[in-house]
Design an enzyme around this catalytic site. Sequence first.
Site, PDB file in Angstrom:
ATOM      1  CG  ASP A 188      -0.198  -4.312   0.535  1.00 30.72           C
ATOM      2  OD1 ASP A 188       0.251  -5.362   0.022  1.00 30.72           O
ATOM      3  OD2 ASP A 188      -1.366  -3.949   0.401  1.00 30.72           O
TER       4      ASP A 188
ATOM      5  CE  LYS B 118      -3.560  -8.487  -0.865  1.00 31.14           C
ATOM      6  NZ  LYS B 118      -2.597  -7.992  -1.865  1.00 31.14           N
TER       7      LYS B 118
ATOM      8  CG  ASP C  25      -2.506  -9.867  -4.813  1.00 31.02           C
ATOM      9  OD1 ASP C  25      -2.771 -10.261  -5.972  1.00 31.02           O
ATOM     10  OD2 ASP C  25      -2.938  -8.804  -4.335  1.00 31.02           O
ATOM     11  CG  LEU C  26       3.392 -12.998  -6.389  1.00 27.35           C
ATOM     12  CD1 LEU C  26       4.529 -13.989  -6.624  1.00 27.35           C
ATOM     13  CD2 LEU C  26       3.929 -11.765  -5.678  1.00 27.35           C
ATOM     14  CE  LYS C  27      -3.610  -7.427  -8.156  1.00 25.49           C
ATOM     15  NZ  LYS C  27      -2.947  -7.308  -6.857  1.00 25.49           N
TER      16      LYS C  27
ATOM     17  CG  HIS D 106      -0.614 -10.442 -17.831  1.00 22.67           C
ATOM     18  ND1 HIS D 106      -1.022  -9.176 -18.177  1.00 22.67           N
ATOM     19  CD2 HIS D 106      -0.911 -11.220 -18.892  1.00 22.67           C
ATOM     20  CE1 HIS D 106      -1.526  -9.177 -19.392  1.00 22.67           C
ATOM     21  NE2 HIS D 106      -1.462 -10.413 -19.852  1.00 22.67           N
ATOM     22  CG  ASP D 107       5.648 -13.579 -18.913  1.00 19.89           C
ATOM     23  OD1 ASP D 107       5.774 -13.819 -20.136  1.00 19.89           O
ATOM     24  OD2 ASP D 107       6.535 -13.058 -18.235  1.00 19.89           O
TER      25      ASP D 107
ATOM     26  CB  THR E 266       6.730 -17.392 -18.376  1.00 17.16           C
ATOM     27  OG1 THR E 266       7.593 -17.481 -19.500  1.00 17.16           O
ATOM     28  CG2 THR E 266       7.421 -16.620 -17.270  1.00 17.16           C
TER      29      THR E 266
ATOM     30  CB  THR F 185     -10.771  -2.820  -6.237  1.00 19.94           C
ATOM     31  OG1 THR F 185      -9.474  -3.199  -5.808  1.00 19.94           O
ATOM     32  CG2 THR F 185     -11.705  -3.971  -6.029  1.00 19.94           C
TER      33      THR F 185
ATOM     34  NE  ARG G 117      -9.760   2.057   1.887  1.00 17.64           N
ATOM     35  CZ  ARG G 117      -9.008   1.093   1.354  1.00 17.64           C
ATOM     36  NH1 ARG G 117      -9.247  -0.164   1.625  1.00 17.64           N
ATOM     37  NH2 ARG G 117      -8.002   1.389   0.550  1.00 17.64           N
TER      38      ARG G 117
ATOM     39  N   GLY H 185      -6.548  -4.159   3.903  1.00 16.30           N
ATOM     40  CA  GLY H 185      -5.234  -3.531   3.914  1.00 16.30           C
ATOM     41  C   GLY H 185      -5.217  -2.334   4.829  1.00 16.30           C
ATOM     42  NE  ARG H 186      -4.210   1.499   0.952  1.00 15.69           N
ATOM     43  CZ  ARG H 186      -4.282   2.004  -0.274  1.00 15.69           C
ATOM     44  NH1 ARG H 186      -3.619   3.100  -0.576  1.00 15.69           N
ATOM     45  NH2 ARG H 186      -5.010   1.406  -1.196  1.00 15.69           N
TER      46      ARG H 186
HETATM   47  O1  C5P Z   1      -5.008  -1.025   1.469  1.00 12.31           O
HETATM   48  P1  C5P Z   1      -6.075  -1.671   0.645  1.00 12.31           P
HETATM   49  O2  C5P Z   1      -7.192  -2.265   1.476  1.00 12.31           O
HETATM   50  O3  C5P Z   1      -6.592  -0.784  -0.470  1.00 12.31           O
HETATM   51  O4  C5P Z   1      -5.311  -2.908  -0.023  1.00 12.31           O
HETATM   52  C1  C5P Z   1      -5.888  -3.725  -0.993  1.00 12.31           C
HETATM   53  C2  C5P Z   1      -4.951  -4.829  -1.321  1.00 12.31           C
HETATM   54  O5  C5P Z   1      -5.608  -5.684  -2.257  1.00 12.31           O
HETATM   55  C3  C5P Z   1      -3.647  -4.412  -1.961  1.00 12.31           C
HETATM   56  O6  C5P Z   1      -2.654  -5.324  -1.500  1.00 12.31           O
HETATM   57  C4  C5P Z   1      -3.874  -4.595  -3.448  1.00 12.31           C
HETATM   58  O7  C5P Z   1      -2.693  -4.937  -4.136  1.00 12.31           O
HETATM   59  C5  C5P Z   1      -4.845  -5.766  -3.455  1.00 12.31           C
HETATM   60  N1  C5P Z   1      -5.742  -5.880  -4.618  1.00 12.31           N
HETATM   61  C6  C5P Z   1      -6.616  -4.877  -4.997  1.00 12.31           C
HETATM   62  N2  C5P Z   1      -7.430  -5.042  -6.103  1.00 12.31           N
HETATM   63  C7  C5P Z   1      -7.390  -6.186  -6.792  1.00 12.31           C
HETATM   64  C8  C5P Z   1      -6.529  -7.222  -6.400  1.00 12.31           C
HETATM   65  C9  C5P Z   1      -5.714  -7.031  -5.289  1.00 12.31           C
HETATM   66  O8  C5P Z   1      -6.677  -3.854  -4.339  1.00 12.31           O
HETATM   67  N3  C5P Z   1      -8.215  -6.375  -7.813  1.00 12.31           N
END
Ligand code: C5P
Length: 233
Positions: free
Chosen positions: A19, A41, A68-70, A72-73, A77, A132, A182, A211-212
Site C-alpha cells: 500500500d 497484493k 485488490d481493486l474491489k 463494483h460496476d 464493465t 474489515t 495484527r 499490511g501495516r
Molecule cells: O495495513 P492493513 O493490514 O490494515 O492492510 C489491509 C489491507 O487489506 C489493505 O490493503 C486493505 O485495502 C485490504 N483489505 C481490507 N479489508 C477488506 C479487503 C481488503 O483491509 N475486506
Amino acid sequence: MTAITTPPDVRSRLALALDVDDLVEATRMARELHPYFGVAKVGLELFSAAGTDAVVTMTELGYKVFLDLKLHDIPTTVRKTARVLGAVGASYLTLHAFGGVSMLRGGVEGLRDGAAAAGLDSPCALAVTILTSDAGAPPHVLGNRVRSAVEAGCGGVVCAAGDVKEAKQLAPRLVAVVPGIRPAGADADDQARTSTPQAALDAGADLLVIGRAVTAAEDRAAAAAKLVESISI
Ligand code: C5P
C-alpha cells in the site's frame, strides 16, 4: 540482518499489502520481504500510481499477484475489466459481492477468459464480503454475500477472521482470504475486526493479508520474521 527460513506452506499463505503510491518503493519492499511472502497484493493506491506495470514487476520478482481493486460496476464493465486484468497475469482479483451475482459472474468469466487468451493459468476471483473496517453490517449480510460468491463461481471470499467459520460452513471449497491481521497487542489502525495471524489460520483462513503490521514497522524484515515465527501450521 534477520535470517530465518520461512516454511513454504507458511510463505504461500502470506500476502504482502503493497500500500504505497510508488512502484520504486513497492519494488524495494517486495525485494526485501520476498523471503517471507509468496503473494504481493497490489491495491488501489499502487495500481492508481503504476497501473499494470505493478503486476508485471511483482510477477518478475517471483510473486503471485493479488490485484485488490474491489471491482463494483455494471456486469459488462466488470467482465471487460476483469478480462484485461486476467491477461496481465493477476493470480487473484477482488470483486465486491455487494454488486450481486450477475456482476460477480461477469468478473469470474472475464478473468478466466483473459488469462486463457494470454495462455496463463486460471486465476481466482475473490468476492469481498464485508470490509474489515466495517463493524456495523447486519448479521445476514455475510451469508447472502457468500451465497452470491458461490452462485457466481468465485474461487474465494475476502472476510474478517471472525467470519471465516460461517463462510466455510456455507461454502467449504471457497478460499478464505483474511485482512485486518495484527500481531497480539498491535494497533488496529482503521480496522474494526482484527485478528492475530495464528487465530485467523486456526479459524480456517487460507491466505492472510499483511499490511501495516509489517510495512509500517521500523525494521520491516524483523517484523516479518517475528510474524512468521508466531505461526505454526
Ligand atoms: O495495513 P492493513 O493490514 O490494515 O492492510 C489491509 C489491507 O487489506 C489493505 O490493503 C486493505 O485495502 C485490504 N483489505 C481490507 N479489508 C477488506 C479487503 C481488503 O483491509 N475486506
